[in-house]
Design a protein around this motif. Structure first.
Motif, PDB file in Angstrom:
ATOM      1  N   ALA A  98      30.340  -4.647 -40.814  1.00 30.95           N
ATOM      2  CA  ALA A  98      29.493  -4.602 -39.893  1.00 30.95           C
ATOM      3  C   ALA A  98      28.898  -3.346 -39.936  1.00 30.95           C
ATOM      4  O   ALA A  98      27.660  -3.257 -39.605  1.00 30.95           O
ATOM      5  CB  ALA A  98      30.274  -4.627 -38.587  1.00 30.95           C
ATOM      6  N   GLU A  99      29.450  -2.280 -40.717  1.00 33.19           N
ATOM      7  CA  GLU A  99      28.944  -0.734 -40.449  1.00 33.19           C
ATOM      8  C   GLU A  99      27.693  -0.755 -41.677  1.00 33.19           C
ATOM      9  O   GLU A  99      26.533  -0.300 -41.591  1.00 33.19           O
ATOM     10  CB  GLU A  99      29.738   0.041 -40.821  1.00 33.19           C
ATOM     11  CG  GLU A  99      30.730   0.557 -39.475  1.00 33.19           C
ATOM     12  CD  GLU A  99      31.775  -0.578 -39.227  1.00 33.19           C
ATOM     13  OE1 GLU A  99      32.177  -1.233 -40.262  1.00 33.19           O
ATOM     14  OE2 GLU A  99      32.257  -0.620 -38.079  1.00 33.19           O
ATOM     15  N   ASN A 100      27.780  -1.553 -42.882  1.00 35.77           N
ATOM     16  CA  ASN A 100      27.258  -1.422 -43.889  1.00 35.77           C
ATOM     17  C   ASN A 100      26.128  -2.372 -44.259  1.00 35.77           C
ATOM     18  O   ASN A 100      25.317  -2.427 -45.215  1.00 35.77           O
ATOM     19  CB  ASN A 100      27.881  -1.050 -45.261  1.00 35.77           C
ATOM     20  CG  ASN A 100      28.714  -2.144 -45.947  1.00 35.77           C
ATOM     21  OD1 ASN A 100      28.561  -3.283 -45.358  1.00 35.77           O
ATOM     22  ND2 ASN A 100      29.591  -1.907 -46.715  1.00 35.77           N
ATOM     23  N   PHE A 101      26.418  -3.638 -43.358  1.00 33.35           N
ATOM     24  CA  PHE A 101      25.712  -4.841 -43.573  1.00 33.35           C
ATOM     25  C   PHE A 101      23.912  -4.611 -43.461  1.00 33.35           C
ATOM     26  O   PHE A 101      23.321  -4.892 -44.328  1.00 33.35           O
ATOM     27  CB  PHE A 101      26.127  -5.769 -42.695  1.00 33.35           C
ATOM     28  CG  PHE A 101      24.970  -7.290 -42.528  1.00 33.35           C
ATOM     29  CD1 PHE A 101      25.421  -8.133 -43.659  1.00 33.35           C
ATOM     30  CD2 PHE A 101      24.399  -7.232 -41.527  1.00 33.35           C
ATOM     31  CE1 PHE A 101      24.493  -9.355 -43.629  1.00 33.35           C
ATOM     32  CE2 PHE A 101      23.411  -8.354 -41.751  1.00 33.35           C
ATOM     33  CZ  PHE A 101      23.628  -9.272 -42.626  1.00 33.35           C
ATOM     34  N   PHE A 102      23.604  -3.918 -42.319  1.00 36.00           N
ATOM     35  CA  PHE A 102      22.108  -3.481 -42.097  1.00 36.00           C
ATOM     36  C   PHE A 102      21.611  -2.527 -43.140  1.00 36.00           C
ATOM     37  O   PHE A 102      20.518  -2.575 -43.413  1.00 36.00           O
ATOM     38  CB  PHE A 102      21.964  -3.237 -40.868  1.00 36.00           C
ATOM     39  CG  PHE A 102      22.171  -4.464 -39.999  1.00 36.00           C
ATOM     40  CD1 PHE A 102      21.204  -5.258 -39.701  1.00 36.00           C
ATOM     41  CD2 PHE A 102      23.287  -4.308 -39.043  1.00 36.00           C
ATOM     42  CE1 PHE A 102      21.374  -6.393 -38.895  1.00 36.00           C
ATOM     43  CE2 PHE A 102      23.599  -5.356 -38.242  1.00 36.00           C
ATOM     44  CZ  PHE A 102      22.382  -6.515 -38.007  1.00 36.00           C
ATOM     45  N   LYS A 103      22.579  -1.802 -43.769  1.00 40.70           N
ATOM     46  CA  LYS A 103      22.127  -0.709 -44.583  1.00 40.70           C
ATOM     47  C   LYS A 103      21.867  -1.468 -46.038  1.00 40.70           C
ATOM     48  O   LYS A 103      20.637  -1.258 -46.652  1.00 40.70           O
ATOM     49  CB  LYS A 103      23.147   0.249 -44.852  1.00 40.70           C
ATOM     50  CG  LYS A 103      23.419   1.174 -43.677  1.00 40.70           C
ATOM     51  CD  LYS A 103      24.294   2.107 -44.008  1.00 40.70           C
ATOM     52  CE  LYS A 103      24.468   3.225 -42.818  1.00 40.70           C
ATOM     53  NZ  LYS A 103      25.637   4.315 -43.392  1.00 40.70           N
ATOM     54  N   LYS A 104      22.709  -2.560 -46.319  1.00 38.92           N
ATOM     55  CA  LYS A 104      22.500  -3.305 -47.538  1.00 38.92           C
ATOM     56  C   LYS A 104      21.174  -4.218 -47.500  1.00 38.92           C
ATOM     57  O   LYS A 104      20.421  -4.466 -48.284  1.00 38.92           O
ATOM     58  CB  LYS A 104      23.767  -4.332 -47.759  1.00 38.92           C
ATOM     59  CG  LYS A 104      24.992  -3.221 -48.176  1.00 38.92           C
ATOM     60  CD  LYS A 104      26.021  -4.100 -48.453  1.00 38.92           C
ATOM     61  CE  LYS A 104      26.231  -4.987 -49.629  1.00 38.92           C
ATOM     62  NZ  LYS A 104      27.519  -5.474 -49.809  1.00 38.92           N
ATOM     63  N   ILE A 105      20.969  -4.675 -46.119  1.00 40.17           N
ATOM     64  CA  ILE A 105      19.654  -5.498 -45.807  1.00 40.17           C
ATOM     65  C   ILE A 105      18.427  -4.712 -46.091  1.00 40.17           C
ATOM     66  O   ILE A 105      17.593  -5.125 -46.634  1.00 40.17           O
ATOM     67  CB  ILE A 105      19.868  -6.057 -44.553  1.00 40.17           C
ATOM     68  CG1 ILE A 105      20.903  -7.158 -44.204  1.00 40.17           C
ATOM     69  CG2 ILE A 105      18.292  -6.507 -43.924  1.00 40.17           C
ATOM     70  CD1 ILE A 105      20.389  -8.426 -45.019  1.00 40.17           C
ATOM     71  N   ASP A 106      18.432  -3.267 -45.608  1.00 43.87           N
ATOM     72  CA  ASP A 106      17.480  -2.432 -45.655  1.00 43.87           C
ATOM     73  C   ASP A 106      17.101  -2.296 -46.948  1.00 43.87           C
ATOM     74  O   ASP A 106      16.116  -2.165 -47.534  1.00 43.87           O
ATOM     75  CB  ASP A 106      17.562  -1.302 -44.736  1.00 43.87           C
ATOM     76  CG  ASP A 106      17.503  -1.396 -43.026  1.00 43.87           C
ATOM     77  OD1 ASP A 106      16.951  -2.505 -42.849  1.00 43.87           O
ATOM     78  OD2 ASP A 106      18.129  -0.571 -42.465  1.00 43.87           O
ATOM     79  N   THR A 107      18.029  -2.069 -47.782  1.00 45.52           N
ATOM     80  CA  THR A 107      18.020  -1.475 -49.272  1.00 45.52           C
ATOM     81  C   THR A 107      17.477  -2.592 -50.049  1.00 45.52           C
ATOM     82  O   THR A 107      16.585  -2.572 -50.917  1.00 45.52           O
ATOM     83  CB  THR A 107      19.436  -1.186 -49.945  1.00 45.52           C
ATOM     84  OG1 THR A 107      19.773   0.094 -49.090  1.00 45.52           O
ATOM     85  CG2 THR A 107      19.169  -0.716 -51.459  1.00 45.52           C
ATOM     86  N   ALA A 108      17.984  -4.032 -49.886  1.00 43.75           N
ATOM     87  CA  ALA A 108      17.605  -5.006 -50.584  1.00 43.75           C
ATOM     88  C   ALA A 108      16.184  -5.575 -50.160  1.00 43.75           C
ATOM     89  O   ALA A 108      15.328  -5.702 -50.854  1.00 43.75           O
ATOM     90  CB  ALA A 108      18.458  -6.339 -50.245  1.00 43.75           C
TER      91      ALA A 108
ATOM     92  N   GLY B 155       7.085  -6.865 -55.284  1.00 45.35           N
ATOM     93  CA  GLY B 155       5.925  -7.553 -54.834  1.00 45.35           C
ATOM     94  C   GLY B 155       6.550  -8.922 -54.127  1.00 45.35           C
ATOM     95  O   GLY B 155       5.539  -9.640 -54.131  1.00 45.35           O
ATOM     96  N   VAL B 156       7.920  -9.063 -53.765  1.00 48.22           N
ATOM     97  CA  VAL B 156       8.117 -10.410 -53.173  1.00 48.22           C
ATOM     98  C   VAL B 156       8.824  -9.808 -51.804  1.00 48.22           C
ATOM     99  O   VAL B 156      10.038  -9.597 -51.840  1.00 48.22           O
ATOM    100  CB  VAL B 156       9.022 -11.238 -53.917  1.00 48.22           C
ATOM    101  CG1 VAL B 156       9.995 -10.476 -54.648  1.00 48.22           C
ATOM    102  CG2 VAL B 156       9.269 -12.380 -53.376  1.00 48.22           C
ATOM    103  N   ASP B 157       8.228  -9.812 -50.881  1.00 48.81           N
ATOM    104  CA  ASP B 157       8.773  -9.159 -49.424  1.00 48.81           C
ATOM    105  C   ASP B 157       9.566 -10.222 -48.608  1.00 48.81           C
ATOM    106  O   ASP B 157       9.165 -10.670 -47.488  1.00 48.81           O
ATOM    107  CB  ASP B 157       7.487  -8.700 -48.438  1.00 48.81           C
ATOM    108  CG  ASP B 157       8.121  -7.777 -47.382  1.00 48.81           C
ATOM    109  OD1 ASP B 157       9.427  -7.584 -47.444  1.00 48.81           O
ATOM    110  OD2 ASP B 157       7.238  -7.843 -46.294  1.00 48.81           O
ATOM    111  N   VAL B 158      10.642 -10.850 -49.472  1.00 47.57           N
ATOM    112  CA  VAL B 158      11.369 -11.969 -48.820  1.00 47.57           C
ATOM    113  C   VAL B 158      11.931 -11.309 -47.540  1.00 47.57           C
ATOM    114  O   VAL B 158      11.914 -12.192 -46.636  1.00 47.57           O
ATOM    115  CB  VAL B 158      12.550 -12.139 -49.787  1.00 47.57           C
ATOM    116  CG1 VAL B 158      13.416 -13.307 -49.246  1.00 47.57           C
ATOM    117  CG2 VAL B 158      11.953 -12.769 -51.252  1.00 47.57           C
ATOM    118  N   LEU B 159      12.582 -10.118 -47.414  1.00 43.87           N
ATOM    119  CA  LEU B 159      13.119  -9.832 -46.219  1.00 43.87           C
ATOM    120  C   LEU B 159      12.246  -9.180 -45.421  1.00 43.87           C
ATOM    121  O   LEU B 159      12.373  -7.926 -45.092  1.00 43.87           O
ATOM    122  CB  LEU B 159      14.492  -8.817 -46.664  1.00 43.87           C
ATOM    123  CG  LEU B 159      15.607  -9.437 -47.475  1.00 43.87           C
ATOM    124  CD1 LEU B 159      16.838  -8.643 -48.053  1.00 43.87           C
ATOM    125  CD2 LEU B 159      16.192 -10.700 -46.735  1.00 43.87           C
TER     126      LEU B 159
END
Length: 218
Positions: free
Chosen positions: A174-184, A192-196
């Protein structure tokens, strides 16, 4: 009196018993005989009537984790979506399709089983890679993406959004989920593909909250 099952009921019983055993013992250590012992009134002959081999069974179990092909085909022909939006819809259905989630939620621990995970990823790639590449080409044409190497970027998208979040390979808390989302999100945007995008991430979070309320885990 031996209970009689429809073909659909028999297949479901076999797949459920096999999935439980693959989690408990691992795929390699599970035999057809082990599966038969878990079945109520079905023989080894009945198992082989529905499945050619143990490999055939694990492939059928893995297919439960992936939405039906028709769902992706419908996205493919929609003319109201940009290339980028088609990518997002494809990934969203892959992660949050309601029926698929209900069919597979009980067996998420299978993703920690090496053989199962390998088969699952292969199926995901076969079903989605070419589509993602096609959508990137469409996005380059309509301006929603700017990708120099569509084929390679399709692989990166799947690596980041699917493989990177599988606990069996990379622990996601739960702690690193959003950090990984931000990094991805950053890496894909730079590619060039702003999927997230912000809107897509919000949609994911809303779906995760619904899953948690229903007792599912991310």
């Amino acid at each position: 009196m031996v209970k009689k099952y429809t073909a659909k009921e028999a297949r479901t019983l076999i797949l459920n018993a096999a999935a439980d055993l693959f989690i408990e013992k691992g795929y390699t250590n599970t035999s057809i005989s082990d599966i038969v012992e878990r079945l109520d009134g079905l023989t080894k002959g009945a198992v082989y009537h529905h499945f050619k081999s143990k490999d055939d069974i694990i492939e059928a179990v893995a297919r439960r984790f992936i939405p039906k092909n028709e769902i992706f085909e419908e996205i493919e022909i929609r003319d109201d979506l940009t290339g980028l939006e088609k990518i997002q819809e494809t990934l969203f259905e892959g992660m949050f399709n309601q029926k698929t989630r209900k069919d597979s939620i009980k067996y998420y621990d299978l993703l920690n089983e090496t053989t199962f995970y390998s088969i699952y990823i292969q199926m995901v790639n076969e079903l989605t890679l070419n589509r993602l590449t096609q959508f990137i080409y469409e996005g380059n044409k309509d301006g929603s993406t700017k990708v120099e190497r569509p084929e390679q970027m399709s692989e990166i998208i799947l690596l980041l959004i699917s493989t990177w979040f599988i606990n069996a390979l990379y622990v996601t808390t739960a702690e690193n989920f959003f950090k990984k989302i931000d990094t991805a999100s950053y890496l894909l945007r730079m590619g060039g593909v702003d999927v997230l995008s912000e809107d897509f991430i919000k949609r994911m979070i809303d779906s995760i909250k619904i899953m948690e309320q229903e007792g599912d885990s991310i």
